[in-house]
Design a protein around this motif. Structure first.
Motif, PDB file in Angstrom:
ATOM      1  N   TYR A  20       0.832  -1.207   0.000  1.00  0.00           N
ATOM      2  CA  TYR A  20       0.000   0.000   0.000  1.00  0.00           C
ATOM      3  C   TYR A  20       0.866   1.257   0.000  1.00  0.00           C
ATOM      4  O   TYR A  20       0.510   2.256  -0.629  1.00  0.00           O
ATOM      5  N   GLU A  21       1.998   1.211   0.672  1.00  0.00           N
ATOM      6  CA  GLU A  21       2.928   2.345   0.639  1.00  0.00           C
ATOM      7  C   GLU A  21       3.496   2.526  -0.768  1.00  0.00           C
ATOM      8  O   GLU A  21       3.535   3.635  -1.292  1.00  0.00           O
ATOM      9  N   ARG A  22       3.926   1.417  -1.368  1.00  0.00           N
ATOM     10  CA  ARG A  22       4.543   1.472  -2.707  1.00  0.00           C
ATOM     11  C   ARG A  22       3.606   2.067  -3.746  1.00  0.00           C
ATOM     12  O   ARG A  22       4.039   2.808  -4.623  1.00  0.00           O
ATOM     13  N   ILE A  23       2.316   1.714  -3.656  1.00  0.00           N
ATOM     14  CA  ILE A  23       1.372   2.194  -4.674  1.00  0.00           C
ATOM     15  C   ILE A  23       0.715   3.509  -4.284  1.00  0.00           C
ATOM     16  O   ILE A  23      -0.134   4.021  -5.005  1.00  0.00           O
ATOM     17  N   GLY A  24       1.089   4.047  -3.134  1.00  0.00           N
ATOM     18  CA  GLY A  24       0.621   5.372  -2.745  1.00  0.00           C
ATOM     19  C   GLY A  24      -0.692   5.427  -1.991  1.00  0.00           C
ATOM     20  O   GLY A  24      -1.219   6.521  -1.780  1.00  0.00           O
ATOM     21  N   LEU A  25      -1.257   4.295  -1.595  1.00  0.00           N
ATOM     22  CA  LEU A  25      -2.488   4.324  -0.802  1.00  0.00           C
ATOM     23  C   LEU A  25      -2.201   4.697   0.648  1.00  0.00           C
ATOM     24  O   LEU A  25      -3.047   5.264   1.329  1.00  0.00           O
ATOM     25  N   LEU A  26      -1.030   4.364   1.110  1.00  0.00           N
ATOM     26  CA  LEU A  26      -0.618   4.672   2.473  1.00  0.00           C
ATOM     27  C   LEU A  26       0.640   5.527   2.392  1.00  0.00           C
ATOM     28  O   LEU A  26       1.595   5.161   1.701  1.00  0.00           O
ATOM     29  N   ALA A  27       0.599   6.660   3.058  1.00  0.00           N
ATOM     30  CA  ALA A  27       1.748   7.578   3.012  1.00  0.00           C
ATOM     31  C   ALA A  27       2.967   6.931   3.654  1.00  0.00           C
ATOM     32  O   ALA A  27       2.843   6.207   4.643  1.00  0.00           O
ATOM     33  N   PRO A  28       4.143   7.194   3.090  1.00  0.00           N
ATOM     34  CA  PRO A  28       5.350   6.648   3.723  1.00  0.00           C
ATOM     35  C   PRO A  28       5.513   7.245   5.123  1.00  0.00           C
ATOM     36  O   PRO A  28       5.270   8.436   5.320  1.00  0.00           O
ATOM     37  N   PRO A  29       5.890   6.442   6.084  1.00  0.00           N
ATOM     38  CA  PRO A  29       6.036   6.946   7.446  1.00  0.00           C
ATOM     39  C   PRO A  29       7.359   7.688   7.627  1.00  0.00           C
ATOM     40  O   PRO A  29       8.255   7.597   6.788  1.00  0.00           O
ATOM     41  N   GLU A  30       7.412   8.421   8.719  1.00  0.00           N
ATOM     42  CA  GLU A  30       8.685   9.028   9.109  1.00  0.00           C
ATOM     43  C   GLU A  30       9.659   7.904   9.439  1.00  0.00           C
ATOM     44  O   GLU A  30       9.255   6.779   9.710  1.00  0.00           O
ATOM     45  N   TYR A  39       5.267   4.604  12.248  1.00  0.00           N
ATOM     46  CA  TYR A  39       3.876   4.864  11.881  1.00  0.00           C
ATOM     47  C   TYR A  39       3.154   5.572  13.013  1.00  0.00           C
ATOM     48  O   TYR A  39       3.530   5.466  14.176  1.00  0.00           O
ATOM     49  N   ASN A  40       2.073   6.279  12.661  1.00  0.00           N
ATOM     50  CA  ASN A  40       1.300   6.985  13.677  1.00  0.00           C
ATOM     51  C   ASN A  40      -0.188   6.637  13.533  1.00  0.00           C
ATOM     52  O   ASN A  40      -0.561   5.778  12.725  1.00  0.00           O
ATOM     53  N   GLU A  41      -1.010   7.318  14.312  1.00  0.00           N
ATOM     54  CA  GLU A  41      -2.454   7.049  14.308  1.00  0.00           C
ATOM     55  C   GLU A  41      -3.100   7.315  12.951  1.00  0.00           C
ATOM     56  O   GLU A  41      -4.048   6.645  12.574  1.00  0.00           O
ATOM     57  N   LEU A  42      -2.587   8.300  12.221  1.00  0.00           N
ATOM     58  CA  LEU A  42      -3.147   8.583  10.883  1.00  0.00           C
ATOM     59  C   LEU A  42      -2.945   7.401   9.948  1.00  0.00           C
ATOM     60  O   LEU A  42      -3.840   7.090   9.144  1.00  0.00           O
ATOM     61  N   HIS A  43      -1.795   6.746  10.058  1.00  0.00           N
ATOM     62  CA  HIS A  43      -1.551   5.553   9.240  1.00  0.00           C
ATOM     63  C   HIS A  43      -2.531   4.442   9.616  1.00  0.00           C
ATOM     64  O   HIS A  43      -3.103   3.781   8.737  1.00  0.00           O
ATOM     65  N   ALA A  44      -2.724   4.253  10.927  1.00  0.00           N
ATOM     66  CA  ALA A  44      -3.629   3.202  11.389  1.00  0.00           C
ATOM     67  C   ALA A  44      -5.062   3.480  10.932  1.00  0.00           C
ATOM     68  O   ALA A  44      -5.759   2.570  10.467  1.00  0.00           O
ATOM     69  N   GLU A  45      -5.482   4.734  11.017  1.00  0.00           N
ATOM     70  CA  GLU A  45      -6.838   5.091  10.609  1.00  0.00           C
ATOM     71  C   GLU A  45      -7.029   4.905   9.100  1.00  0.00           C
ATOM     72  O   GLU A  45      -8.033   4.378   8.635  1.00  0.00           O
ATOM     73  N   ARG A  46      -6.057   5.342   8.318  1.00  0.00           N
ATOM     74  CA  ARG A  46      -6.139   5.211   6.862  1.00  0.00           C
ATOM     75  C   ARG A  46      -6.139   3.733   6.458  1.00  0.00           C
ATOM     76  O   ARG A  46      -6.874   3.324   5.561  1.00  0.00           O
ATOM     77  N   LEU A  47      -5.328   2.945   7.130  1.00  0.00           N
ATOM     78  CA  LEU A  47      -5.285   1.518   6.845  1.00  0.00           C
ATOM     79  C   LEU A  47      -6.628   0.865   7.175  1.00  0.00           C
ATOM     80  O   LEU A  47      -7.098  -0.005   6.435  1.00  0.00           O
ATOM     81  N   LEU A  48      -7.257   1.288   8.254  1.00  0.00           N
ATOM     82  CA  LEU A  48      -8.580   0.779   8.612  1.00  0.00           C
ATOM     83  C   LEU A  48      -9.591   1.128   7.518  1.00  0.00           C
ATOM     84  O   LEU A  48     -10.405   0.291   7.107  1.00  0.00           O
ATOM     85  N   PHE A  49      -9.532   2.366   7.010  1.00  0.00           N
ATOM     86  CA  PHE A  49     -10.410   2.792   5.921  1.00  0.00           C
ATOM     87  C   PHE A  49     -10.200   1.889   4.696  1.00  0.00           C
ATOM     88  O   PHE A  49     -11.161   1.400   4.093  1.00  0.00           O
ATOM     89  N   ILE A  50      -8.938   1.655   4.334  1.00  0.00           N
ATOM     90  CA  ILE A  50      -8.611   0.811   3.176  1.00  0.00           C
ATOM     91  C   ILE A  50      -9.143  -0.595   3.389  1.00  0.00           C
ATOM     92  O   ILE A  50      -9.758  -1.190   2.492  1.00  0.00           O
TER      93      ILE A  50
END
Length: 142
Positions: A20-30, A39-50
């Motif tokens: 998902y990171e490679r294809i741009g659905l999930l932003a690369p983390p710090e 990773y942070n909460e925004l990653h977890a929330e976006r992954l839940l949405f996906i």
């Protein structure tokens, strides 16, 4: 959190998260000081949405579009509704195709009621014949 923690928390495989990171659905983390992904909460929330979208059998392109709409909250819901209506149409088509497939399989199964192994299998013979189904059902993604 590290990628393993995000995977455990989300129920996703680590490989899926990286994909998902490679294809741009999930932003690369710090990156942390030791170069681990952080990773942070925004990653977890976006992954839940996906994951919710995938559970509804949405394609990655549909998910990407919904994420774009989600990031522009000033837009109205017309486009989201249109996307869902189109997706529902694809699902209805797939259900119809699956019903045809079921009928074909039931017909094929009805060709052999014997359990006598000395006779050639009617199902295997039918699968090699042209009359089983003129047009096999294609159940590809939309």
């Amino acid at each position: 959190m590290k990628i393993g923690e995000l995977a455990d928390r989300s129920g996703c495989l680590v490989e899926t998260i990286r994909y998902y990171e490679r294809i741009g659905l999930l932003a690369p983390p710090e990156r942390s000081a030791n170069n681990y992904r952080a990773y942070n909460e925004l990653h977890a929330e976006r992954l839940l949405f996906i994951r919710h979208c995938r559970a509804l059998d949405m394609t990655l392109d549909e998910i990407r579009t919904l994420l774009d709409f989600r990031e522009a909250p000033g837009k109205n819901c017309e486009s989201v509704n249109a996307l869902l209506d189109k997706h529902i149409g694809h699902i209805v088509d797939r259900i119809a195709n699956l019903s045809v497939l079921e009928a074909q399989l039931r017909d094929l199964r009805s060709r052999c009621i014997a359990t006598d192994s000395t006779n050639p299998c009617e199902i295997l013979q039918a699968l090699g014949a042209a009359d089983v189904c003129d047009e096999p059902v294609r159940l590809g993604r939309h």
